[in-house]
Motif scaffolding. Structure first.
Motif, mmCIF file in Angstrom:
data_model
loop_
_atom_site.group_PDB
_atom_site.id
_atom_site.type_symbol
_atom_site.label_atom_id
_atom_site.label_comp_id
_atom_site.label_asym_id
_atom_site.label_seq_id
_atom_site.Cartn_x
_atom_site.Cartn_y
_atom_site.Cartn_z
ATOM 1 N N ASP A 251 0.831 -1.209 0.000
ATOM 2 C CA ASP A 251 0.000 0.000 0.000
ATOM 3 C C ASP A 251 0.863 1.256 0.000
ATOM 4 O O ASP A 251 0.552 2.240 -0.691
ATOM 5 C CB ASP A 251 -0.907 0.018 1.231
ATOM 6 C CG ASP A 251 -1.985 -1.065 1.176
ATOM 7 O OD1 ASP A 251 -2.297 -1.529 0.060
ATOM 8 O OD2 ASP A 251 -2.503 -1.435 2.250
ATOM 9 N N LYS B 88 2.437 1.971 -3.441
ATOM 10 C CA LYS B 88 1.461 2.561 -4.353
ATOM 11 C C LYS B 88 1.229 4.035 -4.026
ATOM 12 O O LYS B 88 1.195 4.892 -4.919
ATOM 13 C CB LYS B 88 0.143 1.784 -4.284
ATOM 14 C CG LYS B 88 -0.943 2.303 -5.242
ATOM 15 C CD LYS B 88 -2.222 1.495 -5.132
ATOM 16 C CE LYS B 88 -3.259 1.948 -6.158
ATOM 17 N NZ LYS B 88 -3.578 3.376 -6.058
ATOM 18 N N GLN B 89 1.079 4.315 -2.746
ATOM 19 C CA GLN B 89 0.825 5.705 -2.341
ATOM 20 C C GLN B 89 2.023 6.603 -2.659
ATOM 21 O O GLN B 89 1.860 7.735 -3.128
ATOM 22 C CB GLN B 89 0.505 5.749 -0.847
ATOM 23 C CG GLN B 89 -0.010 7.098 -0.391
ATOM 24 C CD GLN B 89 -0.511 7.075 1.035
ATOM 25 O OE1 GLN B 89 -0.401 8.045 1.758
ATOM 26 N NE2 GLN B 89 -1.071 5.941 1.465
ATOM 27 N N ARG C 8 4.253 6.198 -5.028
ATOM 28 C CA ARG C 8 4.298 6.439 -6.479
ATOM 29 C C ARG C 8 3.299 7.521 -6.883
ATOM 30 O O ARG C 8 3.598 8.389 -7.707
ATOM 31 C CB ARG C 8 4.011 5.143 -7.235
ATOM 32 C CG ARG C 8 5.173 4.166 -7.255
ATOM 33 C CD ARG C 8 4.758 2.922 -7.992
ATOM 34 N NE ARG C 8 5.811 1.925 -8.000
ATOM 35 C CZ ARG C 8 5.601 0.642 -8.247
ATOM 36 N NH1 ARG C 8 4.371 0.195 -8.480
ATOM 37 N NH2 ARG C 8 6.603 -0.211 -8.246
ATOM 38 N N ASP C 9 2.117 7.469 -6.286
ATOM 39 C CA ASP C 9 1.112 8.494 -6.582
ATOM 40 C C ASP C 9 1.594 9.879 -6.150
ATOM 41 O O ASP C 9 1.179 10.894 -6.720
ATOM 42 C CB ASP C 9 -0.206 8.180 -5.869
ATOM 43 C CG ASP C 9 -0.907 6.943 -6.445
ATOM 44 O OD1 ASP C 9 -0.561 6.552 -7.584
ATOM 45 O OD2 ASP C 9 -1.776 6.372 -5.746
ATOM 46 N N LEU C 10 2.489 9.903 -5.150
ATOM 47 C CA LEU C 10 3.028 11.170 -4.662
ATOM 48 C C LEU C 10 4.289 11.599 -5.410
ATOM 49 O O LEU C 10 4.890 12.628 -5.083
ATOM 50 C CB LEU C 10 3.341 11.053 -3.161
ATOM 51 C CG LEU C 10 2.124 10.906 -2.243
ATOM 52 C CD1 LEU C 10 2.551 10.493 -0.835
ATOM 53 C CD2 LEU C 10 1.336 12.214 -2.193
ATOM 54 N N GLY C 11 4.719 10.771 -6.397
ATOM 55 C CA GLY C 11 5.842 11.165 -7.234
ATOM 56 C C GLY C 11 7.141 10.436 -7.002
ATOM 57 O O GLY C 11 8.145 10.716 -7.661
ATOM 58 N N ASP D 291 9.908 7.342 -7.157
ATOM 59 C CA ASP D 291 10.248 6.334 -8.164
ATOM 60 C C ASP D 291 10.555 4.986 -7.511
ATOM 61 O O ASP D 291 11.191 4.113 -8.113
ATOM 62 C CB ASP D 291 11.432 6.796 -9.008
ATOM 63 C CG ASP D 291 12.688 7.048 -8.176
ATOM 64 O OD1 ASP D 291 12.632 6.906 -6.943
ATOM 65 O OD2 ASP D 291 13.723 7.411 -8.774
ATOM 66 N N GLN E 58 1.763 12.906 5.087
ATOM 67 C CA GLN E 58 0.366 12.736 4.688
ATOM 68 C C GLN E 58 -0.554 12.446 5.875
ATOM 69 O O GLN E 58 -1.772 12.449 5.726
ATOM 70 C CB GLN E 58 0.239 11.570 3.682
ATOM 71 C CG GLN E 58 1.256 11.571 2.550
ATOM 72 C CD GLN E 58 1.310 12.892 1.806
ATOM 73 O OE1 GLN E 58 0.282 13.432 1.390
ATOM 74 N NE2 GLN E 58 2.527 13.407 1.626
#
Length: 434
Positions: A286, A289-290, A292-295, A297, A315
């Motif tokens: 999890d 994934k989070q 990556r969504d925040l930028g 790599d 967050q």
């Protein structure tokens, strides 16, 4: 003699204080002395009409950090941080400090302050940090005592590491018939605490540990203090519950006992008040994934770096349990997740506000054959750890544990940018003095 922290109990009465002059000013026939004694700070107001000529002249010669004895009457003063001040009527100089006290009110760089750490510790901010540190230590001991854990002392000199020897300080130990024996400074007492719980059920140690990694980040020290706790018959979920209770207890105790210190540090206490159960729970998957969504790599099987931890903790306003990492990035002793064989039953606790990891823990592998397999996969020599394997040969039980880095918790709770202020005398890759 009375301590400054106690003067509220003596309102309207005469007291004697002993301490150091950390500041002063004179206004005609009135002298304002700022006194500290380690327990707190207070202003002492002297009038030339009250003191003898010798005592008044001694006041006029006073220098910063001179040691003194004062006597006076305690009175209320709403403007004072403590709410009190003294009307002084006796002043005695113990030792007149030299004129060239190195730390002045002007700005000093971190290297200068660290070179004078023995004096910098006297400043109010550094005093406040170490007082909070002391509360965290006492809170830890109290919590574990209440939960049935025994303090269990583990060795600093060890024949091997719990996670390999690449980041350990190696030393020559004893020679025996021209055979050189290697020893290492401990980086954790965990394995020895595991031995302890097979006798006492629940144990913790607390002491200095050492990492030889050449890191210069704001989160790393070469010598630091670590607490390791282990508990028999406690599995992954129960292990996290103990960690959550401990952190909540520490924060609550600091908020209760260090009100003044947190004010000195200008710490946002509202952020600390949000540290309540339940903490956030994220699996490693999890979190990836989070991120990556925040930028970020970061890839599927990576461990989180400091930047990733910072990004993730920004967050949330509560600590995060980050669970079930890939087996390849964690230690040999961690038990596999029965539902996902490529994951382990571990957790890190990440502190909010960007502070990152403060705890690492896991359920330990309790099966002998599985542990031998793990050690083979990690290319670990069996001989130095035969004693550890005995723990699985004779009465093995499910058990779990965790460790926290004291300086990281101090830095987070105090709102420090760098862990070097969280320990009295920091040891880093480029600092061995004072």
């Amino acid at each position: 003699m009375t301590l400054i922290s106690q003067i509220g109990d003596f309102l309207g009465q005469e007291v004697e204080l002993k301490g150091w002059a950390y500041n002063f000013r004179s206004s005609g026939k009135i002298f304002f002395l700022q006194l500290r004694d380690g327990s707190g700070r207070v202003q002492v107001v002297y009038s030339a009409a009250v003191l003898s000529e010798d005592q008044w002249n001694a006041l006029q010669q006073l220098r910063i950090e001179s040691s003194v004895t004062v006597r006076g009457t305690v009175k209320k003063d709403e403007r004072s941080p403590s709410g009190f001040e003294l009307d002084g009527f006796v002043f005695t100089l113990i030792q007149l400090a030299q004129e060239d006290y190195p730390i002045s009110k002007k700005e000093h760089g971190p290297d200068f302050l660290l070179d004078h750490r023995h004096l910098w510790l006297r400043s109010e901010r550094q005093w406040a940090v170490q007082r909070v540190r002391n509360t965290i230590i006492n809170s830890t001991y109290t919590y574990f005592h209440e939960q049935g854990f025994m303090k269990f002392d583990t060795p600093i000199l060890t024949p091997t590491s719990c996670e390999g020897t690449t980041e350990l300080f190696e030393m020559d130990y004893f020679r025996n018939e021209d055979v050189q024996t290697k020893a290492y400074l401990a980086q954790s007492g965990q394995l020895y605490v595991e031995a302890g719980i097979m006798s006492f059920g629940r144990c913790f140690d607390f002491g200095p540990v050492f990492r030889a990694e050449k890191s210069k980040t704001r989160r790393h020290l070469t010598e630091f203090w670590m607490m390791d706790a282990e508990a028999a018959f406690v599995e992954h979920e129960g292990n996290m519950q103990i960690q959550e209770e401990l952190i909540c207890r520490i924060v609550q105790d600091v908020l209760k006992k260090n009100v003044y210190e947190l004010r000195v540090l200008e710490r946002d206490t509202e952020a600390l008040r949000k540290v309540v159960a339940p903490f956030v729970h994220l699996t490693h998957q999890d979190a990836i994934k989070q991120l990556r969504d925040l930028g970020s790599d970061i890839t599927d099987r990576d461990d989180l770096g400091a930047d990733d931890e910072t990004l993730l903790t920004q967050q949330y306003d509560r600590p995060i349990f980050l669970e079930k990492y890939p087996v390849e990035v964690k230690a040999f002793y961690m038990k596999r997740d029965p539902e996902h064989a490529d994951r382990v039953l571990n957790n890190d606790v990440l502190a909010p506000e960007g502070y990152g990891e403060i705890i690492g823990g896991s359920q330990r592998e309790d099966d002998l054959d599985t542990l031998l397999e793990r050690m083979s996969q990690h290319h670990l020599a069996l001989e130095p750890l035969e004693w550890y394997l005995d723990l699985r040969r004779y009465g093995s039980v499910p058990h779990s544990g965790f460790g926290y880095g004291l300086e990281r918790i101090v830095a987070w709770i105090c709102g420090l940018h760098h862990v070097r202020e969280a320990i009295p005398f920091p040891r880093m890759i480029n600092r061995l003095t004072p």
